[in-house]
Design an enzyme around this catalytic site. Structure first.
Site, PDB file in Angstrom:
ATOM      1  N   LYS A 136       0.956  -0.987   0.282  1.00 33.48           N
ATOM      2  CA  LYS A 136      -0.019   0.039   0.091  1.00 33.48           C
ATOM      3  C   LYS A 136       0.753   1.292   0.082  1.00 33.48           C
ATOM      4  O   LYS A 136       1.982   1.003   0.819  1.00 33.48           O
ATOM      5  CB  LYS A 136      -0.682   0.040   1.130  1.00 33.48           C
ATOM      6  CG  LYS A 136      -1.787  -1.197   1.185  1.00 33.48           C
ATOM      7  CD  LYS A 136      -3.000  -0.794   0.398  1.00 33.48           C
ATOM      8  CE  LYS A 136      -3.979  -1.741   0.252  1.00 33.48           C
ATOM      9  NZ  LYS A 136      -5.140  -1.659  -0.590  1.00 33.48           N
TER      10      LYS A 136
ATOM     11  N   LYS B  89     -13.603  -7.302  -7.988  1.00 32.53           N
ATOM     12  CA  LYS B  89     -13.999  -7.408  -6.608  1.00 32.53           C
ATOM     13  C   LYS B  89     -15.708  -8.020  -6.689  1.00 32.53           C
ATOM     14  O   LYS B  89     -16.212  -6.895  -7.109  1.00 32.53           O
ATOM     15  CB  LYS B  89     -13.784  -6.503  -5.585  1.00 32.53           C
ATOM     16  CG  LYS B  89     -12.444  -6.413  -5.153  1.00 32.53           C
ATOM     17  CD  LYS B  89     -12.224  -5.275  -4.250  1.00 32.53           C
ATOM     18  CE  LYS B  89     -10.741  -5.103  -3.858  1.00 32.53           C
ATOM     19  NZ  LYS B  89     -10.660  -3.658  -3.182  1.00 32.53           N
TER      20      LYS B  89
END
Ligand code: NPG
Length: 373
Positions: free
Chosen positions: A169, A267
């Protein structure tokens, strides 16, 4: 031919909230998560029960959806909309079409219906969706850790654990430096990618271009909009992947047509369910665009469904489907455990192939409601 699920008569629908602490806090551009307040949907029918998980987070930080909003729209809008209809996983999309958005809530309902219908036909979700394998290569997403030595240590531990790739991240001010350090420490063999979660603006494009030096597998969603990604993609050689921007097949088609990305993170919750996720997969396969399955800190319920999806042939890149213990010391299903080759086993039983443990579910439940439709 893809098998069709058997129709079940829906008797009632249970909305259950559970609270699960994370094994460790997770830092991203979106803040710190250290627990999930999860909405589970159980569909009780004449043939049995099916389970779905809503992936909306505790707060509306990833997209506008959040768990209490999903719960409320489910109770006050989606379920009343279904009243009096013979609802099935296949006609759910059409029945709910007048209701805008709320894809994560719709996806949870669809998942529970698919589970119960496929269970009664004895077919696994993986087979129904068109799985090409019984094992899925997985990677791990690592949060922002501003201590470089500790970050490298975490990366090494996860490589040793067997994960096929590492995703870091990043946030403005914490991007090039950690990536350079991890690449230097872990070598060129490591499959490494980064995720910006929309935290960057167009003025940071030049700085982000420096990531090109580190042989990343992809840069995921640094910006909020398609136009900025499209111009960034023209200036860097690293492939761009989109996550938050991909809300439907049409959104994915537009992103690809504009050149805003060359890889798609699918997703199921974000796009409204497994059926839409499969449509995006099919469209990407037709365009020879690689896809992978993103994660939303799912319990074993969501993880099982995601493994079924990620077993489709277009999922050629490692998915964000970590083993259960990465997020939860104790899950609500049997935990998924990483194989030594960096894969997870795709559940082969009927439906999603797992069932929540009733005692564990009771232990973590914070509320339950039941509705007839
Ligand atoms: O492995 O389930 C997982 C989590 C993967 O980092 C992960 N999810 O942007 O994809 C993401 C990220 C995330 C989702 C972060 C929601 C915060 C909220």
């Amino acid at each position: 031919m893809r098998p069709a699920p058997v129709q079940s008569i829906v008797m009632d629908i249970e909305l259950r909230r559970i609270h699960l602490p994370f094994a460790a806090p997770f830092h991203t551009a979106l803040g710190v998560q250290d627990n999930r307040d999860v909405l589970l949907v159980a569909v009780h029918t004449d043939t049995g029960t099916g389970w779905g998980e809503c992936v909306a987070m505790n707060e509306p930080i990833y997209t506008s959806e959040y768990v209490s909003g999903a719960h409320s729209v489910m109770r006050d809008v989606l379920l009343p909309q279904l009243t009096g209809s013979a609802v099935t996983a296949t006609n759910l999309g059409r029945l709910l079409e007048p209701i805008q958005g709320h894809r994560m809530a719709k996806a949870a309902l669809e998942m529970a219906l698919l589970d119960v219908e496929l269970r009664s036909s004895g077919v696994s979700l993986a087979t129904f969706l068109g799985a090409a394998t019984d094992r899925v290569a997985v990677g791990v997403a690592l949060g922002v850790d501003r201590d470089v030595a500790r970050l490298i240590d975490t990366v090494r531990r996860n490589i040793d654990r067997g994960y096929r790739r590492i995703k870091l991240k990043i946030v403005p001010g914490w991007d090039v430096e950690p990536v350079a350090a991890v690449r230097r420490a872990c070598g060129d063999e490591l499959v490494l990618q980064v995720d910006g979660n929309k935290a960057y603006g167009p003025s940071e494009m030049a700085r982000l271009s420096a990531l090109d030096a580190f042989g990343l597998a992809m840069i995921e969603q640094p910006f909020g909009d398609l136009a900025t990604h499209a111009s960034f993609a023209r200036t860097v050689k690293t492939p761009i992947c989109l996550d938050e921007s991909i809300s439907s097949t049409e959104a994915a088609r537009l992103a690809l047509t504009l050149g805003a990305c060359s890889i798609v993170n699918i997703k199921p919750g974000r796009v409204g369910g497994y059926l839409e996720a499969r449509r995006i997969h099919d469209m990407c396969v037709a365009r020879e665009v690689p896809v992978w399955c993103g994660g939303m800190f799912e319990t074993g319920i969501g993880r099982a469904g995601n493994l079924a999806l990620a077993a489709l042939p277009g999922f050629t890149l490692p998915s964000d489907i970590s083993e259960s213990s990465r997020y939860y010391d104790e899950d609500i299903t049997e935990p998924f455990v990483l194989e030594s080759d960096g894969t997870l086993q795709v559940p082969s039983g009927p439906g999603i192939g797992v069932v929540p443990d009733p005692d564990r579910v009771a232990e973590v439940t914070t509320s339950v409601e039941r509705f007839s439709i």
